[in-house]
Design a protein around this motif. Structure first.
Motif, PDB file in Angstrom:
ATOM      1  N   ARG A   1       0.844  -1.177   0.000  1.00  0.00           N
ATOM      2  CA  ARG A   1       0.000   0.000   0.000  1.00  0.00           C
ATOM      3  C   ARG A   1       0.884   1.232   0.000  1.00  0.00           C
ATOM      4  NH1 ARG A   1      -4.251   1.918   4.692  1.00  0.00           N
ATOM      5  NH2 ARG A   1      -2.371   1.648   5.947  1.00  0.00           N
ATOM      6  N   LEU A   2       0.530   2.220  -0.801  1.00  0.00           N
ATOM      7  CA  LEU A   2       1.211   3.516  -0.796  1.00  0.00           C
ATOM      8  C   LEU A   2       0.303   4.523  -0.112  1.00  0.00           C
ATOM      9  CD1 LEU A   2       2.805   3.758  -4.379  1.00  0.00           C
ATOM     10  CD2 LEU A   2       3.928   3.221  -2.215  1.00  0.00           C
ATOM     11  N   ILE A   3       0.849   5.155   0.937  1.00  0.00           N
ATOM     12  CA  ILE A   3       0.045   6.075   1.738  1.00  0.00           C
ATOM     13  C   ILE A   3       0.957   7.129   2.339  1.00  0.00           C
ATOM     14  CG2 ILE A   3       0.263   4.522   3.735  1.00  0.00           C
ATOM     15  CD1 ILE A   3      -2.490   5.500   4.670  1.00  0.00           C
ATOM     16  N   GLU A   4       0.429   8.346   2.473  1.00  0.00           N
ATOM     17  CA  GLU A   4       1.194   9.370   3.170  1.00  0.00           C
ATOM     18  C   GLU A   4       1.399   8.940   4.623  1.00  0.00           C
ATOM     19  OE1 GLU A   4      -1.618  10.137   1.484  1.00  0.00           O
ATOM     20  OE2 GLU A   4      -1.263  11.819   0.112  1.00  0.00           O
ATOM     21  N   PRO A   5       2.540   9.269   5.203  1.00  0.00           N
ATOM     22  CA  PRO A   5       2.788   8.879   6.600  1.00  0.00           C
ATOM     23  C   PRO A   5       2.054   9.802   7.554  1.00  0.00           C
ATOM     24  CG  PRO A   5       4.643  10.121   5.781  1.00  0.00           C
ATOM     25  CD  PRO A   5       3.695   9.968   4.613  1.00  0.00           C
ATOM     26  N   GLY A   6       0.723   9.864   7.393  1.00  0.00           N
ATOM     27  CA  GLY A   6      -0.077  10.743   8.235  1.00  0.00           C
ATOM     28  C   GLY A   6      -0.566  10.016   9.462  1.00  0.00           C
ATOM     29  N   TYR A   7      -1.504  10.608  10.135  1.00  0.00           N
ATOM     30  CA  TYR A   7      -1.926  10.086  11.419  1.00  0.00           C
ATOM     31  C   TYR A   7      -3.433   9.802  11.443  1.00  0.00           C
ATOM     32  CZ  TYR A   7       2.625  12.066  12.332  1.00  0.00           C
ATOM     33  OH  TYR A   7       3.961  12.367  12.253  1.00  0.00           O
TER      34      TYR A   7
ATOM     35  N   GLY B   1      14.133   8.408   8.015  1.00  0.00           N
ATOM     36  CA  GLY B   1      13.496   8.434   9.320  1.00  0.00           C
ATOM     37  C   GLY B   1      12.008   8.712   9.295  1.00  0.00           C
ATOM     38  N   LEU B   2      11.430   8.966   8.120  1.00  0.00           N
ATOM     39  CA  LEU B   2      10.017   9.322   8.028  1.00  0.00           C
ATOM     40  C   LEU B   2       9.222   8.338   7.168  1.00  0.00           C
ATOM     41  CD1 LEU B   2       7.685  11.256   8.619  1.00  0.00           C
ATOM     42  CD2 LEU B   2       8.420  12.625   6.650  1.00  0.00           C
ATOM     43  N   TYR B   3       9.713   8.082   5.961  1.00  0.00           N
ATOM     44  CA  TYR B   3       8.988   7.241   5.021  1.00  0.00           C
ATOM     45  C   TYR B   3       9.506   5.799   5.067  1.00  0.00           C
ATOM     46  CZ  TYR B   3       7.362  11.639   2.989  1.00  0.00           C
ATOM     47  OH  TYR B   3       6.797  12.878   2.803  1.00  0.00           O
ATOM     48  N   SER B   4       8.585   4.842   5.123  1.00  0.00           N
ATOM     49  CA  SER B   4       8.993   3.441   5.085  1.00  0.00           C
ATOM     50  C   SER B   4       9.184   3.007   3.636  1.00  0.00           C
ATOM     51  CB  SER B   4       7.956   2.557   5.783  1.00  0.00           C
ATOM     52  OG  SER B   4       6.685   2.687   5.187  1.00  0.00           O
ATOM     53  N   ARG B   5      10.282   2.287   3.398  1.00  0.00           N
ATOM     54  CA  ARG B   5      10.643   1.808   2.052  1.00  0.00           C
ATOM     55  C   ARG B   5      10.840   0.293   2.098  1.00  0.00           C
ATOM     56  NH1 ARG B   5       8.654   6.326   0.148  1.00  0.00           N
ATOM     57  NH2 ARG B   5      10.052   8.131   0.137  1.00  0.00           N
ATOM     58  N   PRO B   6      10.637  -0.403   0.984  1.00  0.00           N
ATOM     59  CA  PRO B   6      10.774  -1.861   0.981  1.00  0.00           C
ATOM     60  C   PRO B   6      12.223  -2.300   0.765  1.00  0.00           C
ATOM     61  CG  PRO B   6       9.928  -1.124  -1.142  1.00  0.00           C
ATOM     62  CD  PRO B   6      10.105   0.110  -0.296  1.00  0.00           C
ATOM     63  N   PHE B   7      12.759  -3.049   1.713  1.00  0.00           N
ATOM     64  CA  PHE B   7      14.104  -3.598   1.596  1.00  0.00           C
ATOM     65  C   PHE B   7      14.013  -5.120   1.483  1.00  0.00           C
ATOM     66  CE2 PHE B   7      15.177   0.575   2.900  1.00  0.00           C
ATOM     67  CZ  PHE B   7      16.514   0.789   2.568  1.00  0.00           C
ATOM     68  N   ILE B   8      14.897  -5.683   0.676  1.00  0.00           N
ATOM     69  CA  ILE B   8      14.914  -7.120   0.403  1.00  0.00           C
ATOM     70  C   ILE B   8      16.230  -7.693   0.898  1.00  0.00           C
ATOM     71  CG2 ILE B   8      14.809  -8.891  -1.417  1.00  0.00           C
ATOM     72  CD1 ILE B   8      13.281  -6.847  -3.134  1.00  0.00           C
ATOM     73  N   ALA B   9      16.171  -8.882   1.486  1.00  0.00           N
ATOM     74  CA  ALA B   9      17.391  -9.524   1.972  1.00  0.00           C
ATOM     75  C   ALA B   9      17.309 -11.028   1.775  1.00  0.00           C
ATOM     76  CB  ALA B   9      17.627  -9.206   3.448  1.00  0.00           C
TER      77      ALA B   9
ATOM     78  N   LEU C   1       9.318  10.607  -3.771  1.00  0.00           N
ATOM     79  CA  LEU C   1       8.026  10.009  -3.447  1.00  0.00           C
ATOM     80  C   LEU C   1       7.616  10.366  -2.027  1.00  0.00           C
ATOM     81  CD1 LEU C   1       5.719   8.003  -4.298  1.00  0.00           C
ATOM     82  CD2 LEU C   1       7.061   6.232  -3.139  1.00  0.00           C
ATOM     83  N   LEU C   2       6.476  11.040  -1.867  1.00  0.00           N
ATOM     84  CA  LEU C   2       6.011  11.470  -0.553  1.00  0.00           C
ATOM     85  C   LEU C   2       4.951  10.514  -0.007  1.00  0.00           C
ATOM     86  CD1 LEU C   2       5.807  15.321  -1.164  1.00  0.00           C
ATOM     87  CD2 LEU C   2       7.740  13.948  -0.342  1.00  0.00           C
ATOM     88  N   LYS C   3       5.184   9.234  -0.174  1.00  0.00           N
ATOM     89  CA  LYS C   3       4.309   8.200   0.351  1.00  0.00           C
ATOM     90  C   LYS C   3       5.160   7.079   0.935  1.00  0.00           C
ATOM     91  CE  LYS C   3       0.415   8.952  -2.843  1.00  0.00           C
ATOM     92  NZ  LYS C   3      -0.570   9.401  -1.855  1.00  0.00           N
ATOM     93  N   SER C   4       4.589   6.381   1.907  1.00  0.00           N
ATOM     94  CA  SER C   4       5.258   5.238   2.510  1.00  0.00           C
ATOM     95  C   SER C   4       4.776   3.938   1.881  1.00  0.00           C
ATOM     96  CB  SER C   4       4.980   5.187   4.018  1.00  0.00           C
ATOM     97  OG  SER C   4       5.778   6.096   4.729  1.00  0.00           O
ATOM     98  N   TYR C   5       5.674   2.965   1.843  1.00  0.00           N
ATOM     99  CA  TYR C   5       5.322   1.606   1.450  1.00  0.00           C
ATOM    100  C   TYR C   5       4.838   0.883   2.703  1.00  0.00           C
ATOM    101  CZ  TYR C   5       7.522   1.819  -3.183  1.00  0.00           C
ATOM    102  OH  TYR C   5       7.838   2.125  -4.484  1.00  0.00           O
ATOM    103  N   ASN C   6       3.617   0.377   2.652  1.00  0.00           N
ATOM    104  CA  ASN C   6       2.989  -0.234   3.811  1.00  0.00           C
ATOM    105  C   ASN C   6       2.647  -1.695   3.489  1.00  0.00           C
ATOM    106  OD1 ASN C   6      -0.060  -0.527   5.273  1.00  0.00           O
ATOM    107  ND2 ASN C   6       1.602   0.252   6.541  1.00  0.00           N
TER     108      ASN C   6
END
Length: 492
Positions: A139-145, A422-430, A455-460
């Motif tokens: 899901r792409l969403i702004e890191p709002g509250y 520190g604000l937006y979550s991004r997808p990391f692969i390992a 990109l001003l949205k977080s990966y959720n």
């Protein structure tokens, strides 16, 4: 037959990158340091079917020209910097991957300064023969509250840079869409929730979409966090009474907590939910259920109930399990505590079992249940054979590591991290080997290296998927808008 060495290549301009016929570059100076690049792909292990890793020099230096020289035992490809990035073409990348096999790709960056060519110390990408599932859904969403604007559930082919929509709220009066989940990484069996107007839970199996009304008189809320039973016949859900508050003087911006929560099971064919006193009690908060790959065990997080919000810092969840018999829909009579995090002054969220049944990954943090806003949240691995817990230090950072999921072959994980800013979550692969040893993670490659900066949205909730989801946003919208929905019943 051994492939021929290609020291001189001519490629045409196109698709935002170009190749140059440079001949041999005579190096005037060799630096004894590896360059700082963004994204940081130095020393990472990648699957053989990953999209090209585009990157740029991240350190300040004054130069007039630059190349990245990719080399394996049989291939050498020079990529000229263009638009402040090194972008290798897909066909050239595939040649490198194929020639590297289970080995490494050496990368040397050279820059031209004052008519002198300077070379950085080479770094490497390591290529694993373990393929990764070709899609990731998120899901792409702004890191709002408390409010949101545009959001959607998308899928990205990891073998290319193509992203497509699964469901977006712009076709549904900007309602909330959330909590997508797949059965055994299958693109043909999934679900997600729509909240607010014409809300409900949409369940997709093959070409069929059902809309469910999941609030019952016996449960405190509609169904929330899901986990499919491997048979596809059941889904474990939490039901939660969730609130949030803002910190005025804390390194974490926000606190999300449950006043109460339980775990229930949804019977897909009968449209019924059921539970057991061990999962449905006032004396404990139960949440984040997840089934084992054989479907015989249900893992979940449980905390002693306390007064909320006054004692929110005392809420600490342990990792627990209970047996489940799908034939009779019966649970075991005892709950096993696998990791007693509360005794360590810690809390656990998001347990996820590898499809081979060998490991369980979870998030560990100081207190509460919503680790996504806790900067101290880190990933840990539990061996289900000997119950040994290992901190995945190579995956963790000084920022939040939180939601994670496994690939279908149990060799890769994708997780959300806020380490870039520190604000937006991004997808990391390992990569995770058969012994549970993790390799350095890498952010999901993008065609433009500045994509994540812009990109001003977080990966959720990043989830691996074994193929493309073929349901369209139009089908989703039509079902949500026009279907009354099936009322789910609670059965003891």
């Amino acid at each position: 037959m051994q492939k021929s060495r290609l020291p001189h290549l001519l490629f045409c301009i196109g698709l935002g990158f170009f190749w140059a016929c440079t001949g041999n570059i005579n190096i005037d100076e060799n630096l004894n340091k590896i360059p700082q690049i963004f994204p940081d792909y130095t020393g990472v292990t990648v699957p053989e079917n990953i999209a090209p890793l585009h990157f740029k020099l991240a350190e300040s230096c004054d130069y007039s020209d630059a190349y990245a020289i990719f080399e394996t035992g049989t291939e050498q490809i020079k990529v000229k910097e263009y638009g402040k990035q090194f972008a290798i073409g897909e066909s050239a990348w595939k040649k490198l991957i194929e020639s590297a096999q289970e080995g490494a790709i050496d990368v040397k960056i050279v820059t031209k300064t004052d008519e002198k060519w300077v070379a950085y110390k080479p770094f490497q990408f390591f290529v694993s023969p373990d393929r990764v599932d070709p899609y990731i859904a998120y899901r792409l969403i702004e890191p709002g509250y408390e409010t949101w604007n545009e959001m959607g559930i998308y899928q990205r082919c990891v073998e290319t840079f193509k992203q497509t929509e699964i469901a977006t709220n712009k076709t549904m009066d900007y309602n909330c869409v959330n909590c997508h989940s797949f059965c055994m990484q299958s693109p043909d069996t999934m679900l997600f929730h729509i909240r607010k107007d014409f809300g409900g839970t949409l369940v997709m199996r093959g070409n069929k979409i059902e809309k469910l009304n999941t609030k019952t008189p016996e449960t405190m809320s509609p169904l929330v966090y899901p986990s499919w039973h491997p048979s596809g016949n059941f889904v474990a859900f939490s039901v939660n009474s969730t609130k949030q508050m803002f910190h005025t003087s804390d390194r974490n911006r926000i606190e999300v907590f449950d006043y109460k929560s339980d775990v229930v099971i949804y019977d897909v064919e009968k449209h019924e939910i059921f539970s057991t006193p061990e999962l449905f009690s006032k004396s404990a908060f139960e949440t984040f259920p997840t089934f084992s790959p054989d479907g015989q065990t249900l893992y979940f997080c449980s905390a002693d109930s306390v007064t909320i919000p006054d004692e929110y810092e005392k809420v600490r969840y342990n990792l627990c399990s209970i047996t489940f018999d799908p034939a009779s829909r019966r649970f075991g009579e005892e709950v096993d505590t696998l990791v007693n995090a509360s005794s360590m002054g810690k809390s656990i969220s998001f347990p996820r079992v590898s499809p081979d049944g060998n490991f369980l990954m979870f998030t560990l943090f100081n207190y509460g249940n919503f680790s996504i806003w806790h900067r101290e949240a880190d990933l840990y691995l539990l061996s289900l054979a000997d119950k040994k817990v290992t901190a995945l230090d190579i995956l963790n950072s000084n920022e939040t590591e939180s939601y994670h999921s496994w690939s279908s072959n149990s060799r890769w994980v994708v997780f959300s991290s806020r380490r870039l800013d520190g604000l937006y979550s991004r997808p990391f692969i390992a990569h995770i080997d058969k012994n549970g040893v993790a390799s350095k993670p890498f952010v999901l490659p993008q065609d433009d290296v500045d994509y994540y900066t812009q990109l001003l949205k977080s990966y959720n909730i990043p989830e691996f998927v074994k193929g493309k989801v073929n349901v369209t946003p139009y089908q989703v919208s039509e079902t949500a808008r026009n279907e009354k929905g099936i009322d789910v019943l609670f059965k003891n």
